[in-house]
Design a protein around this motif. Structure first.
Motif, mmCIF file in Angstrom:
data_model
loop_
_atom_site.group_PDB
_atom_site.id
_atom_site.type_symbol
_atom_site.label_atom_id
_atom_site.label_comp_id
_atom_site.label_asym_id
_atom_site.label_seq_id
_atom_site.Cartn_x
_atom_site.Cartn_y
_atom_site.Cartn_z
ATOM 1 N N LYS A 182 -19.586 38.096 -31.212
ATOM 2 C CA LYS A 182 -18.933 37.815 -32.481
ATOM 3 C C LYS A 182 -18.247 36.462 -32.486
ATOM 4 O O LYS A 182 -17.590 36.078 -31.533
ATOM 5 C CB LYS A 182 -17.903 38.906 -32.786
ATOM 6 C CG LYS A 182 -17.293 38.791 -34.171
ATOM 7 C CD LYS A 182 -16.365 39.954 -34.460
ATOM 8 C CE LYS A 182 -15.770 39.845 -35.852
ATOM 9 N NZ LYS A 182 -14.860 40.971 -36.172
ATOM 10 N N CYS A 183 -18.420 35.740 -33.588
ATOM 11 C CA CYS A 183 -17.809 34.422 -33.752
ATOM 12 C C CYS A 183 -17.660 34.152 -35.237
ATOM 13 O O CYS A 183 -18.626 34.248 -35.993
ATOM 14 C CB CYS A 183 -18.692 33.359 -33.092
ATOM 15 S SG CYS A 183 -18.172 31.676 -33.456
ATOM 16 N N GLU A 184 -16.445 33.831 -35.692
ATOM 17 C CA GLU A 184 -16.209 33.620 -37.120
ATOM 18 C C GLU A 184 -16.489 32.193 -37.567
ATOM 19 O O GLU A 184 -16.951 31.967 -38.684
ATOM 20 C CB GLU A 184 -14.763 33.996 -37.473
ATOM 21 C CG GLU A 184 -14.476 35.484 -37.371
ATOM 22 C CD GLU A 184 -13.115 35.843 -37.917
ATOM 23 O OE1 GLU A 184 -12.374 34.916 -38.326
ATOM 24 O OE2 GLU A 184 -12.782 37.039 -37.951
ATOM 25 N N ASP A 185 -16.203 31.207 -36.706
ATOM 26 C CA ASP A 185 -16.302 29.805 -37.101
ATOM 27 C C ASP A 185 -17.261 29.050 -36.195
ATOM 28 O O ASP A 185 -17.142 29.113 -34.970
ATOM 29 C CB ASP A 185 -14.924 29.134 -37.041
ATOM 30 C CG ASP A 185 -13.880 29.903 -37.836
ATOM 31 O OD1 ASP A 185 -14.108 30.109 -39.029
ATOM 32 O OD2 ASP A 185 -12.860 30.301 -37.254
ATOM 33 N N VAL A 186 -18.198 28.314 -36.798
ATOM 34 C CA VAL A 186 -19.161 27.525 -36.040
ATOM 35 C C VAL A 186 -19.219 26.115 -36.618
ATOM 36 O O VAL A 186 -19.388 25.943 -37.832
ATOM 37 C CB VAL A 186 -20.582 28.140 -36.079
ATOM 38 C CG1 VAL A 186 -21.568 27.264 -35.320
ATOM 39 C CG2 VAL A 186 -20.563 29.544 -35.482
#
Length: 365
Positions: A182-186
């Motif tokens: 999981k990762c919200e910002d890329v």
């Protein structure tokens, strides 16, 4: 004088560890399984975990205020080094039971699992060093880069359980595991500008909400691409084909383009579709900045029914507090000189500012 932390009462252990910097805490957690359990039982006061994937390195930082980031560790990947070098130590990157499963039910991607089994190893050799600023640098084998990045990301997510933010050089896309969790910002930058590569990178992450695209992409994205469905999208340089697609297919809340060149008739079409409730049901804000100036901007609203600002219908200032953009100011907007349009179905009001340099559009709730 050395202190045997594990022989102290838990509250004393807690106070000592929380007085350390984040680099020391990370290194301490890998001294033994007992120490790891103590460190992982603590809760640390910060809001963001940032991982940066660059050509030669993988770096981890944390932020306590979502503004200033504190260095934890940098992994520099080298071709090889001999074991007789100084400052070498072994660091566990996996074992037969997959150590990470002790704190997570998530199974490693197949290529990571196979590589760990293939190497029949429970540790990798690193060289410890400090850079000119005194920050921790570990040197690891490039052959194991994919495995090291995946496992360390999991380690940091367990140690510092906050949402992750990834900064990725697109030229390193082959070093990413098929599932980076999981990762919200890329944030994506680099020399690779193919839509297929960008989509491939984004597909490795779950729960992406905000994308900052710094690479110039000229070929089209697929209609089901993540880029059209995130909450917030910012693009550093938007080519005409991509802008056309976004003004037709974007389903998110916020869109910012910092360096744009396209046919201004696309704006008229966009406004018409919003007013008829045909599309953009989730849209809250758009900001489009011109590359060389929007010539003919005065005529964009000629065929759109607009109304002047009326303080009885909406406020003069629009709050951007819900917008999440990396490296872009989310300051409030003074809309007292803007014109308004109304959506036919639900009477929702939006405001527009069009000038030679920028086009802004906000929806009032």
């Amino acid at each position: 004088m050395s202190i045997k932390i594990l022989q102290l009462p838990y509250l004393a252990q807690k106070e000592i560890i929380k007085g350390m910097d984040y680099t020391s805490i990370f290194l301490l957690s890998n001294c033994s399984l007992k120490m790891e359990k103590v460190v992982f039982s603590l809760r640390f006061n910060f809001v963001k975990l940032r991982c940066a994937v660059h050509k030669p390195r993988f770096a981890v930082r944390v932020s306590e205020d979502d503004d200033r980031y504190i260095h934890v560790v940098t992994i520099e990947f080298v071709e090889k080094f001999s074991e007789n070098e100084e400052n070498l130590f072994r660091f566990r990157i996996g074992d037969s039971n997959f150590k990470l499963n002790s704190g997570s039910s998530e199974e490693p991607p197949l290529e990571i699992k196979n590589q760990l089994i293939f190497n029949v190893m429970s540790s990798a050799i690193f060289r410890y060093s400090r850079d000119h600023e005194g920050k921790c640098v570990l040197y690891g084998c490039r052959q194991l880069r994919r495995e090291i990045q995946w496992v360390l990301h999991k380690e940091f997510q367990r140690l510092f359980p906050r949402s992750s933010e990834f900064l990725i050089d697109t030229t390193t896309h082959q070093t990413l595991a098929s599932s980076m969790s999981k990762c919200e910002d890329v944030r994506l930058n680099g020399e690779v500008d193919k839509a297929e590569v960008i989509e491939g990178i984004l597909s490795k992450f779950m729960g992406v909400k905000n994308i900052c695209l710094c690479s110039t992409v000229s070929d089209p994205f697929t209609s089901n691409s993540t880029i059209f469905n995130v909450e917030t999208l910012s693009i550093e340089k938007c080519e005409p084909a991509l802008m056309r697609s976004l003004l037709h297919e974007f389903t998110g809340c916020h869109f910012v383009s910092l360096n744009s060149y396209f046919d201004l008739t696309e704006i008229e079409s966009f406004l018409t579709r919003w007013m008829s409730n045909e599309a953009f049901h989730n849209l809250e804000t758009i900001e489009i900045y011109a590359r060389i100036g929007f010539f003919g901007f005065e005529k964009i609203l000629d065929n759109i029914r607009t109304q002047p600002f009326n303080p009885s219908r909406r406020p003069a200032v629009y709050s951007n507090s819900s917008r999440k953009l990396m490296y872009i100011d989310n300051k409030d907007l003074d809309c007292s000189e803007w014109v308004d349009i109304e959506r036919q179905l639900d009477k929702k009001v939006a405001s527009i500012q069009i000038s030679f340099e920028v086009i802004r559009f906000v929806v009032w709730n």
